[in-house]
Write a protein that holds these residues in place. Structure first.
Motif, short mmCIF file in Angstrom:
data_model
loop_
_atom_site.label_atom_id
_atom_site.label_comp_id
_atom_site.label_asym_id
_atom_site.label_seq_id
_atom_site.Cartn_x
_atom_site.Cartn_y
_atom_site.Cartn_z
N UNK A 43 0.82 -1.21 0.00
CA UNK A 43 0.00 0.00 0.00
C UNK A 43 0.85 1.26 0.00
N UNK A 44 1.99 1.23 0.70
CA UNK A 44 2.86 2.40 0.74
C UNK A 44 3.35 2.79 -0.65
N UNK A 45 3.50 1.78 -1.52
CA UNK A 45 4.08 2.03 -2.84
C UNK A 45 3.08 2.55 -3.85
N UNK A 46 1.80 2.46 -3.54
CA UNK A 46 0.78 2.84 -4.53
C UNK A 46 0.95 4.28 -4.95
N UNK A 128 -6.63 11.46 -5.47
CA UNK A 128 -5.27 10.90 -5.35
C UNK A 128 -4.83 11.02 -3.90
N UNK A 129 -4.10 10.03 -3.42
CA UNK A 129 -3.59 10.17 -2.04
C UNK A 129 -2.09 9.87 -1.99
N UNK A 130 -1.41 10.54 -1.09
CA UNK A 130 -0.01 10.21 -0.82
C UNK A 130 -0.04 9.21 0.32
N UNK A 131 0.46 8.01 0.04
CA UNK A 131 0.17 6.91 0.95
C UNK A 131 0.86 7.01 2.31
N UNK A 132 2.05 7.59 2.37
CA UNK A 132 2.72 7.60 3.68
C UNK A 132 1.91 8.39 4.71
N UNK A 133 1.56 9.66 4.44
CA UNK A 133 0.73 10.35 5.45
C UNK A 133 -0.67 9.76 5.56
#
Ligand SMILES: Cc1cc2nc3c(=O)[nH]c(=O)nc-3n(C[C@H](O)[C@H](O)[C@H](O)COP(=O)(O)OP(=O)(O)OC[C@H]3O[C@@H](n4cnc5c(N)ncnc54)[C@H](O)[C@@H]3O)c2cc1C
Length: 317
Positions: A43-46, A128-133
């Protein structure tokens, strides 16, 4: 805080955490068991852009995609960490006879003519989402709802029934072994990250004969893709493949020329022949086992719609 748990969600990627949030909103006491830190999940890499990549034209998928589109859009408006709405330009190369089957989920998709070698241009807005935060925010939401996210690896799903009568299996690619499901397989994805030269629009040329091509800007960097390689398990770097991705993306979006390369990432999408498995069955001792895995290249795109369905399957019977 009490240790009593109604539901154990096994898996702390985007599918498991969104399910945990929805279960809590329905009043369940939830514990998440995750073998890996969020930073070590697929999921982090998406990228992670709303788009039903390589999904079948299935009414269930359309419903999940539409519900997630709406939810991520609301989150972007509320300023949820990492969530934004981006204009997208998607170039097609095959003959086109109207909007794609998933167009209704977006609400604003238009089909326009395009110059050769393209056959059409799709314009639509993509949450769109930035997965880390975003994964961190999801974890915090689970905590704020009284739940816990624990670092724990299971060898068998039955172990989770010792802690709760309902278990959700959101283990992604590992579900192939844990649920004994031969339809699950990896679809390897490789991306290159470059510094963002000021882009705010996403571009896609997925039918490029030289390889799937996409450009997804984030706040500071741009995710350049990519590959979709079924059955391949190695996540080793490949400088040639990375250079080819960079070349294709610069050809698509010339503003990227010269953008400093920040790194390469490789992940294994949890693909499944027949599409995601989201269904309930009996567990040991009269319990209930809800499967939620096999989202392939669309785990973020389907996440909230699936989470609602998981909550219904887990709590309504
Ligand atoms: C390069 C790339 C780009 C992508 N871009 C997009 C995109 O733009 N849009 C989109 O929608 N999707 C995208 N995806 C796909 C998306 O990343 C996946 O569909 C999604 O992350 C799957 O989430 P998951 O929660 O099912 O799996 P995972 O993130 O893999 O999570 C699985 C969880 O299960 C846990 N687990 C596994 N085994 C055990 C065990 N034995 N015991 C306990 N816990 C266990 C893991 O620790 C982890 O917490 C992309 C993927 C890649 C690789």
């Amino acid at each position: 805080m009490t240790d009593a748990t109604d539901v154990v969600v096994v898996g702390g990627g985007v599918v498991g955490l969104t399910a945990a949030v929805r279960l809590q909103e329905r009043g369940a006491r939830v514990t998440v068991w995750a073998a890996d830190e969020p930073a070590d999940t697929v999921s982090t890499l998406a990228a992670a852009v709303w788009y039903p990549t390589r999904t079948d034209a299935d009414p269930r998928v359309l419903r999940w995609a539409g519900e997630t589109y709406a939810e991520l859009g609301r989150q972007a408006e509320r300023g949820v960490p990492g969530a934004v709405r981006r204009p997208t330009r998607m170039l097609l190369r095959r003959p086109v006879d109207g909007p794609p089957w998933w167009a209704g989920a977006t609400g604003d998709l238009v089909v326009e003519p395009a110059e050769a070698p393209y056959t059409a241009l799709l314009r639509f807005t993509a949450p769109t989402v930035e997965m880390t935060p975003y994964l961190e925010w999801l974890r915090e939401r689970v905590g704020a709802g009284g739940g816990r996210v624990l670092r724990r690896r299971v060898d068998r799903l039955d172990e989770a029934f010792e802690a709760a009568p309902v278990v959700v299996n959101a283990t992604g690619l590992a579900a192939g072994r844990l649920a004994d499901d031969p339809a699950v397989h990896p679809a390897r994805g490789r991306v290159v990250l470059v510094a963002n030269p000021g882009l705010t629009t996403s571009y896609r040329d997925e039918e490029n004969p030289e390889g799937m091509t996409y450009v997804h800007p984030r706040r500071r960097d741009v995710v350049l893709g990519g590959t979709y390689e079924e059955g391949l398990w190695s996540t080793a770097p490949d400088p040639e493949a990375a250079a080819a991705i960079l070349r294709r993306c610069v050809a698509l979006v010339p503003e990227l020329a010269g953008a400093p390369v920040l790194g390469e990432r490789v992940g294994l999408r949890p693909a499944r022949r027949g599409g995601p498995r989201v269904e309930a069955g009996p567990g040991p001792g009269g319990g209930r086992l809800v499967h939620a895995y096999g989202h392939g290249g669309a785990g973020v795109t389907l996440s909230w719609g699936c989470a609602d369905e998981v909550a219904r399957l887990a709590l309504d019977g």
